[in-house]
Enzyme design. Structure first.
Site, PDB file in Angstrom:
ATOM      1  N   THR A 195      11.094   2.199   2.078  1.00 31.94           N
ATOM      2  CA  THR A 195       9.873   2.514   1.328  1.00 31.94           C
ATOM      3  C   THR A 195       9.271   1.304   0.626  1.00 31.94           C
ATOM      4  O   THR A 195       8.229   1.432  -0.017  1.00 31.94           O
ATOM      5  CB  THR A 195      10.143   3.622   0.294  1.00 31.94           C
ATOM      6  OG1 THR A 195      11.292   3.265  -0.484  1.00 31.94           O
ATOM      7  CG2 THR A 195      10.402   4.951   0.977  1.00 31.94           C
TER       8      THR A 195
ATOM      9  N   GLU B 106      11.089  25.304  25.329  1.00 36.37           N
ATOM     10  CA  GLU B 106      10.056  24.642  24.526  1.00 36.37           C
ATOM     11  C   GLU B 106       8.841  25.543  24.319  1.00 36.37           C
ATOM     12  O   GLU B 106       8.204  25.493  23.260  1.00 36.37           O
ATOM     13  CB  GLU B 106       9.644  23.320  25.173  1.00 36.37           C
ATOM     14  CG  GLU B 106      10.767  22.299  25.322  1.00 36.37           C
ATOM     15  CD  GLU B 106      11.461  21.974  24.006  1.00 36.37           C
ATOM     16  OE1 GLU B 106      10.810  22.086  22.946  1.00 36.37           O
ATOM     17  OE2 GLU B 106      12.656  21.627  24.022  1.00 36.37           O
TER      18      GLU B 106
ATOM     19  N   ALA C 286       0.859  -1.190   0.000  1.00 37.38           N
ATOM     20  CA  ALA C 286       0.000   0.000   0.000  1.00 37.38           C
ATOM     21  C   ALA C 286       0.889   1.231   0.000  1.00 37.38           C
ATOM     22  O   ALA C 286       2.043   1.178   0.422  1.00 37.38           O
ATOM     23  CB  ALA C 286      -0.911   0.003   1.226  1.00 37.38           C
TER      24      ALA C 286
END
Length: 632
Positions: free
Chosen positions: A214, A435, A173
């Protein structure tokens, strides 16, 4: 390829072991002879006794010996007791009375050589033979593992087994375009006569290129599985070993075996190991073994004698830019198929494939997980599903919940949560401001990714906190304002420390490095500065491995100085802008820091809520970037 299950010979049937045992027996046999070829007394004796010289002389004086042999350092006296012969051996000492004593007692005596030619030769040869034997044994074992004996040059035939993969296109997929490209290959293999009757030539090779993880190997197996043809796979590095010519031999054997079972597929993974360009920068490289292997592969792909035996070569690499041009020309690798990282829909489909067999709770939302994982490859997504299942099992849960999937995503992106790492309240405060600075600038800068979560819990090897930004989709192009936005977000942490604590720390080192790299790319590669205009100053390295920009300088010292000055000035300009933005929202950031200090984690929704409430309370025009404009 799978190694064949050949029966192993018993240990003592090994020729090398038998040769060593034979040599030991030969030594014992030759030591039984004197230098004149007669048997030594030691060999004829029933037993030997080591005694002192005084005892030997006492035996001679008492007439208790029959023969005496005198050597350079030893003296032997033999005595018969019934049917047994006993040899007494002692170290010889200088004694002028020994021979007269033997004459007086009328005992036979003679001299003897303590060594002979055979044992002397063996003494010299044995170490050499042992070393040679060990070398042959180790080399033979190594070559058997590579597919042949020491003199068999490692034939690949013993290693090659055809697979019949069960993988189908439905098992994959997220790579629909890549699948469409190779569907035609399946048709070639199933119905070769259809194309032969039309005069069409079947493609010789297809190169699968793309980032790691991939699914290039999986796609190759799916082609073989759909076509129901034998599948021969081999890694590029498996062709090259220590013996020159072995790689070319393996290529010949591989193609010969594949042709016998044609139609078939040969898959070479990481082909850049043997297909690297033979000339780099105009200078021909000197790896003879790799070059011979490549030449043999080129000859085989030219198809000598294979017109009626359709063998298609599939190869995979994530470094197509270094492959030899001769390998890439039409007639060899006719096509290149890009197997890229999946988009949003592709990630959803990949997640659906990998959740098969995993027990999921009703709250699982794969679309949300897909949004959090932009830029990840199929292998990363498979690992996230598995990690979520492990987390659920570790927590003694019967189902995988959405929280497990989110935690697995964070673990994959930011690293393992280090709850056991204790940091001081002072450092915790610094991290909270740092942060918060990243989060506020990210939410108020057009072109930056949306904040999903802010945490001051240490993760991974070095991160004491992190701001998780989740882009809505993969980015294939970056506009200049988006690069500037990324620089602003990176500078937000250090700027917050500077504004609120009036002192800076080492925590922003990686942020500054990344910001500098972005500006360097704008100057030297993207043509986004007045320094270079439209001129490219540096070449980009591997696109799939994230190598950044090359280190070769193709510009003058003056240009280098101008580049450094541009980078410095732009960093200072953006830093000043970011500091001003944070100063304008001082109270909102203080609220955010307090919540972070108490809870350690706040969501992106809470960040936006704090900013919005501050703007309403102070009658400020909202500077929050709407979702539809966040990454545009």
């Amino acid at each position: 390829m799978k190694p064949t299950n050949e029966p192993k010979k018993p240990f003592f049937q090994s020729p090398i072991i038998l040769a060593v045992l034979g040599g030991i027996l030969l030594i014992f046999f030759l030591r039984s002879f004197n230098s004149d070829g007669s048997f030594s007394d030691n060999f004829l004796a029933s037993s030997t006794k080591n005694v002192s010289y005084h005892e030997i002389k006492q035996l001679i004086s008492n007439n208790e010996v029959e023969n005496v042999s005198i050597g350079q350092t030893l003296i032997k006296a033999s005595h018969k007791e019934g049917n047994n012969r006993v040899i007494y051996i002692a170290k010889r000492v200088p004694d002028l009375t020994l021979v007269p004593l033997l004459d007086e007692k009328k005992i036979n005596y003679s001299g003897f050589s303590e060594s002979n030619f055979f044992t002397d030769m063996l003494g010299w040869l044995m170490p050499i033979l042992v070393i040679l034997g060990l070398w042959m044994f180790m080399a033979n074992r190594m070559q058997k593992n590579m597919g042949g004996g020491i003199f068999g040059m490692g034939s690949a035939k013993k290693l090659i087994n055809a697979e019949k993969p069960n993988v189908r296109f439905n098992d994959m997929a997220g790579n629909e375009e890549a699948k469409e490209e190779v569907v035609e290959i399946v048709d070639f293999l199933k119905y070769p006569e259809r194309y032969a009757n039309l005069g069409a030539k079947i493609p010789k090779g297809v190169l699968l290129v793309g980032p790691p993880g991939t699914g290039k190997t999986l796609l190759a197996k799916a082609v073989a599985g759909e076509a129901h043809v034998p599948f021969f796979s081999m890694g590029g590095s498996s062709f090259i070993e220590m013996f020159v010519g072995l790689g070319a031999s393996r290529v010949r054997d591989l193609f010969e075996t594949a042709k016998k079972q044609a139609p078939s597929i040969i898959f070479i993974d990481e082909i850049d190991a043997i297909g690297k360009s033979r000339a780099a920068g105009g200078v021909v490289s000197g790896n003879d073994e790799r070059e011979q292997t490549l030449n043999q592969l080129l000859a085989e792909m030219d198809g000598f004698g294979s017109e009626n035996a359709p063998v298609i070569v599939l190869a995979a690499t994530n470094r197509p830019e270094i492959l030899d041009p001769a390998l890439m020309r039409p007639g060899r690798f006719d096509r290149q198929v890009l197997v890229d990282k999946p988009d949003f829909n592709g990630r959803v489909e990949i997640l659906k494939v990998h959740i098969k067999g995993v027990k999921l709770a009703n709250d699982v939302n794969l679309q949300e997980v897909a949004k959090l994982t932009a830029g990840l490859a199929g292998a990363d997504l498979a690992n996230i599903i598995n990690e979520a299942a492990l987390l659920a099992g570790r927590n003694n849960q019967k189902e995988v919940r959405q929280q497990h999937l989110k935690e697995a995503v964070e673990r994959g992106i930011a690293g393992l949560e280090k709850k056991s790492r204790r940091i001081s309240p002072k450092e915790k405060k610094i991290v909270a401001y740092h942060e918060s600075g990243h989060a506020v600038i990210s939410e108020m800068t057009k072109g930056s990714a949306r904040v999903n979560k802010v945490s001051i819990i240490p993760r991974g090897m070095a991160a004491l906190g992190y701001t998780l930004n989740t882009p809505e989709e993969n980015k294939y192009l970056m506009q200049k304002h988006e690069l500037i936005a990324e620089i602003d977000v990176l500078l937000g942490g250090r700027a917050a420390e500077d504004v609120f604590l009036e002192e800076i720390s080492t925590g922003a080192s990686n942020d500054l490095e990344r910001a500098t790299d972005i500006i360097k790319g704008m100057v030297s590669y993207y043509g986004m500065s007045s320094v270079s205009g439209l001129m490219v100053l540096e070449k980009q390295r591997n696109a799939f491995l994230g190598g950044g920009y090359g280190s070769s300088r193709e510009f003058s010292e003056k240009t280098a100085e101008e580049m450094d000055l541009f980078i410095k000035n732009l960093l200072e300009e953006r830093y000043k802008h970011v500091k001003q933005t944070l100063s304008d929202y001082r109270e909102a950031i203080e609220i955010m820091v307090k919540e972070l200090f108490d809870k350690e984690v706040i969501t992106g929704e809470r960040v936006r809520e704090i900013i919005s409430e501050y703007e309403v309370a102070n009658n400020l025009e909202s500077r929050l970037i709407p979702l539809e404009e966040q990454a545009s």
